[in-house]
Motif scaffolding. Sequence first.
Motif, PDB file in Angstrom:
ATOM      1  N   SER B 123     -39.743  15.482 -12.800  1.00  0.00           N
ATOM      2  CA  SER B 123     -40.311  14.282 -13.408  1.00  0.00           C
ATOM      3  C   SER B 123     -39.244  13.237 -13.651  1.00  0.00           C
ATOM      4  O   SER B 123     -39.429  12.061 -13.336  1.00  0.00           O
ATOM      5  N   VAL B 124     -38.139  13.674 -14.212  1.00  0.00           N
ATOM      6  CA  VAL B 124     -37.068  12.713 -14.479  1.00  0.00           C
ATOM      7  C   VAL B 124     -36.574  12.099 -13.189  1.00  0.00           C
ATOM      8  O   VAL B 124     -36.387  10.885 -13.083  1.00  0.00           O
ATOM      9  N   SER B 125     -36.401  12.921 -12.163  1.00  0.00           N
ATOM     10  CA  SER B 125     -35.879  12.367 -10.919  1.00  0.00           C
ATOM     11  C   SER B 125     -36.912  11.469 -10.255  1.00  0.00           C
ATOM     12  O   SER B 125     -36.556  10.521  -9.557  1.00  0.00           O
ATOM     13  N   ASP B 126     -38.199  11.722 -10.469  1.00  0.00           N
ATOM     14  CA  ASP B 126     -39.204  10.808  -9.935  1.00  0.00           C
ATOM     15  C   ASP B 126     -39.113   9.462 -10.638  1.00  0.00           C
ATOM     16  O   ASP B 126     -39.349   8.412 -10.025  1.00  0.00           O
ATOM     17  N   CYS B 127     -38.784   9.483 -11.928  1.00  0.00           N
ATOM     18  CA  CYS B 127     -38.575   8.219 -12.624  1.00  0.00           C
ATOM     19  C   CYS B 127     -37.370   7.502 -12.034  1.00  0.00           C
ATOM     20  O   CYS B 127     -37.384   6.285 -11.850  1.00  0.00           O
ATOM     21  N   VAL B 128     -36.335   8.287 -11.744  1.00  0.00           N
ATOM     22  CA  VAL B 128     -35.158   7.695 -11.102  1.00  0.00           C
ATOM     23  C   VAL B 128     -35.572   7.012  -9.808  1.00  0.00           C
ATOM     24  O   VAL B 128     -35.180   5.877  -9.518  1.00  0.00           O
ATOM     25  N   LEU B 375     -47.150   5.761  -4.229  1.00  0.00           N
ATOM     26  CA  LEU B 375     -46.684   7.098  -3.887  1.00  0.00           C
ATOM     27  C   LEU B 375     -45.798   7.659  -4.984  1.00  0.00           C
ATOM     28  O   LEU B 375     -45.945   8.804  -5.401  1.00  0.00           O
ATOM     29  N   PHE B 376     -44.873   6.847  -5.475  1.00  0.00           N
ATOM     30  CA  PHE B 376     -43.964   7.334  -6.510  1.00  0.00           C
ATOM     31  C   PHE B 376     -44.732   7.781  -7.743  1.00  0.00           C
ATOM     32  O   PHE B 376     -44.419   8.800  -8.359  1.00  0.00           O
ATOM     33  N   ILE B 377     -45.767   7.008  -8.100  1.00  0.00           N
ATOM     34  CA  ILE B 377     -46.535   7.377  -9.285  1.00  0.00           C
ATOM     35  C   ILE B 377     -47.266   8.694  -9.049  1.00  0.00           C
ATOM     36  O   ILE B 377     -47.320   9.557  -9.924  1.00  0.00           O
ATOM     37  N   VAL B 378     -47.834   8.847  -7.850  1.00  0.00           N
ATOM     38  CA  VAL B 378     -48.520  10.103  -7.537  1.00  0.00           C
ATOM     39  C   VAL B 378     -47.559  11.271  -7.643  1.00  0.00           C
ATOM     40  O   VAL B 378     -47.904  12.340  -8.148  1.00  0.00           O
ATOM     41  N   LEU B 379     -46.339  11.062  -7.185  1.00  0.00           N
ATOM     42  CA  LEU B 379     -45.355  12.132  -7.269  1.00  0.00           C
ATOM     43  C   LEU B 379     -45.136  12.542  -8.713  1.00  0.00           C
ATOM     44  O   LEU B 379     -45.032  13.724  -9.029  1.00  0.00           O
ATOM     45  N   PHE B 380     -45.056  11.548  -9.584  1.00  0.00           N
ATOM     46  CA  PHE B 380     -44.829  11.852 -10.986  1.00  0.00           C
ATOM     47  C   PHE B 380     -45.978  12.676 -11.539  1.00  0.00           C
ATOM     48  O   PHE B 380     -45.795  13.668 -12.242  1.00  0.00           O
TER      49      PHE B 380
END
Lengths: 311, 514, 135
Positions: B123-128, B375-380
């Motif tokens: 999660s943290v790295s997805d925020c990154v 996409l990034f949000i979905v990953l999170f």
Amino acid sequence: MKKLFLVLFLVLGISINCNAYPDRPVKVIVPYNAGGSLDSMTRIIVEYMKQELGKPIIISNHPGASGTIGVNAFLKTKADGYTVLVFPTSSFVTPVFQGGKAIDVNQFKPIGAFIKSERILFARTDASYKTFDELLAYARKNPGKLKFGSGGSTDTAYVFKYILKKENLDVNVTLFNGGAPAAAAIMGGHVDLIEGGNGSPGDVAAMAGKLIPLAILSSGKLTKYPDLKTPYEMGYEYASSVMFGFFMHSDAPDEAQKVFSATLQTVLQKEELKAKFASRGVEPKFYNGEELAKSIDLGMKVGKLYEILGQ
Amino acid sequence: MTALLDNAMIGMGLLLQWEVLFSAAGGVFVGLMMGAIPGLSDIIAICLLVPFTFYLNPIAGIAMLMGLSKGANFGGSIPAILFNIPGTPQAVITAFDGYPLAKQGKAGKALKVALFSSCIADSVSDCVLFFFAAPVAMAAIMIGPAEHAAVVIFALTLISITAETGPLVGLLSMVLGLLLSCIGADPLSGAPRLTFGSDELAGGMDIVPLALGFFVISEIIWQVCLEKKEGINLAALRIDELEEKKALEENYEEDHSLSFSEFKKCVPAIGRGTMIGSAIGALPGIGTTVASYLSYMATKRASKNPERFGKGAIEGIAAAEAGNNAVNGPNLIPLITLGIPGNLAAALILGAFTMQGLTPGPMFMEQQAPLLYALFIVLFISNFFALGFGIVCIRYMRKMVSLPKNYIYAAVVIFALIGSYIVRNNTFDLYYTLGFSVIGLLCRKGGIPMIPLLISYILGSSLELKIRQTMDLNAGDLTVFLTEPISGAFLAASVLVIVYTVYRKIRMQKTGSV
Amino acid sequence: MTRHQISGSVLALLGLATFIITPFQVNLSASGIFPRIISVCLFVMGVAVVLTSSKQEKKSNVSLSDPLLLIFLALILGTIIAIRTIGFYPSILVSLPLCLILFGERNFKKIIFFSLVTTGIIYSIIDVLLGSMLP
């Protein structure tokens, strides 16, 4: 009466035996990874061909060794027209650049092609040369300074090397194994020139104004860059030719070849399919078996450059 | 910043569709299952499912594949912890402390640490990824062939020097891996090399059969023979009977749950792992296994009792899992911005992009920003799916320690053979599996650390490619590696690492501690 | 000789052999440069390890000539050859039971049941997903 029945029976029997091709699923061998440009385009085409032919078409990926693994896998299958190979014409000659022998074209029957990929020479927008002639002049004044990287087409790289030799220029040449690394390298300033196909990342950048196209290094013209000249127009005898096409065994049944070719032609005229390709920046067009064969010949000619220019 | 928010808003609209969320969740679930079966890994799952993304919309398709990666990253640690057989190559390091814990009957605790570390780090790295993708993209372009080669050299040096058998043997292992990577094809021209005339060998060795033979099958053979020597009958064996334990029933709940104070102990490890994983993820071509390993080593070095590591230290599990999961998100950065995949999973995902007509590369972020932010949000969000599925899984998985080992081993062997075939539709690859099983056994017998070998094998061809490209472009001038700032910096860092390690060794010998 | 010394010498020899063989195994001379450099490094590292290996040593309990180990490797080899000639499913049906026997299971009913069920599961999953494996 008996004779009539006999004849009827024979006729029926023959027509039942000679079921129209295809009467079972067809397999297409793709000698590259799933998702690569050849693979994804093949999948689009196969989707539509499935509907036309009414039978499933299965795609099987056999990546490795610049396509030779897939080719060998294809050659081991039966020559009954139910296994088809999809392959770029430039890859027949690739083994020559690796110190080996070209793939024997006589084992294959070209059915038809769907894409002709023109290879374009790109430069950065901050370069002092804006046309091909200006590039030649710059290179002459600055030997050893310019850097060129190919975008995955080794034979195009050799065409460029030939041009350099003919013009007596000293430019550093290397190979990248795809359009993406090449585009990244030129945008990052690590090389000054790249070659890239129509629709490759480099071309996408050029269409957005981030790169300048200077010339075409393959044999055909492009409507979107009408001012770009091919090597022939510029006075050089060699040009690369990359066509993606379907092949069957050379002794596959004629009926199979004809049906497949006709279906391909039909499918390539559909607007839906054209739209899907357009979103990738490429225009599919049907090229028949002979044009496909000619493309291979052009590639083989470029193969001779290996003997002239060395590694 | 406002551009970021604008794109994010548009992105939200794109993503809130059933297809997308369902694909993402499905991907995580399948990934978890595939990762949990040793012999099948995330790579195989992605290989099999890439063709299906053709039928999905771009975000759904890519989200599904990324979900596979996330799920498998945690899933692989399950068998690693329970049986010391990693379900995915990057789970190897999780097994270091996971398996000893399982042997002590604390499998549930180990699995929970792994799950929470994975999800938090991811999660943290997805925020990154979300906040830094655009700026890092601009920096990523500065990595050319020379810089890339220097980064790889740095990574290889770090990994070999920190091997537990000592730096020299670590370097030996690393060099062997590099040599093995030469078999097959020359990375620049594609010409066959060291193939002894075989067409098949010219195709090179795919990492999946290799990892399966090297880690999975050789591990099984080793364990079987080890136990035979120790006179244990496998058929009757349960894993938690391997070590003597008193009052198993009393401590059951405590052994299998994770207390808050234990969790707090792991937080620094998770933090370290997340940073290391994100940094490595943003660099093209390094990978999850390296991140996992370096994270583990960093936490071990920073610990006050490093001798606990390898015997069941939960911080070790936390570090390893955080390291390998933190790579996933930032790995999209070089993929999207340069079109250059950071690890194998990313390479396959690149294919999924092109299949949709999207061309990752320098123009991609500009032209497709809303899609990418969606996409990034979905990953999170997928991380929460992973957390949910994971918790349910753990409840059932820890019962698996009670299953008889021999059935599990036999099934795993078969799955490994299937998995080796499926990646390239090539039965010859099975010979690689066998070959690397033998090499794996020889390494275990000969005291050669296995991880430097694996990593240098993975990185070998790209190292050679980048070095030769640099030399081609600079007319054979090697000093370019030192004069280019980024390249020079990484090479200098490599030298520093070596010097520092030698210095520490000498100091330790002087003060008498061994 | 410690086990590191054995490994070191074997690998040093491997490096030497590779250095000598490489020129004969490449089509382009440029392909051979990297392997040769690496083989030299391997030789050097091998020698270094032999010279610096300390006496203290963990001994491992597994012997490479353990018959169980060799039989198992032979079984895998046999399975691979079977897969290449008669296909996946028959080979799995035969080698799964053999594996189980090798690992100590003696109850034949359980063995056969497990093999059939597992093969069935594999078949249904693979067929549902994509083109079957070798027929």
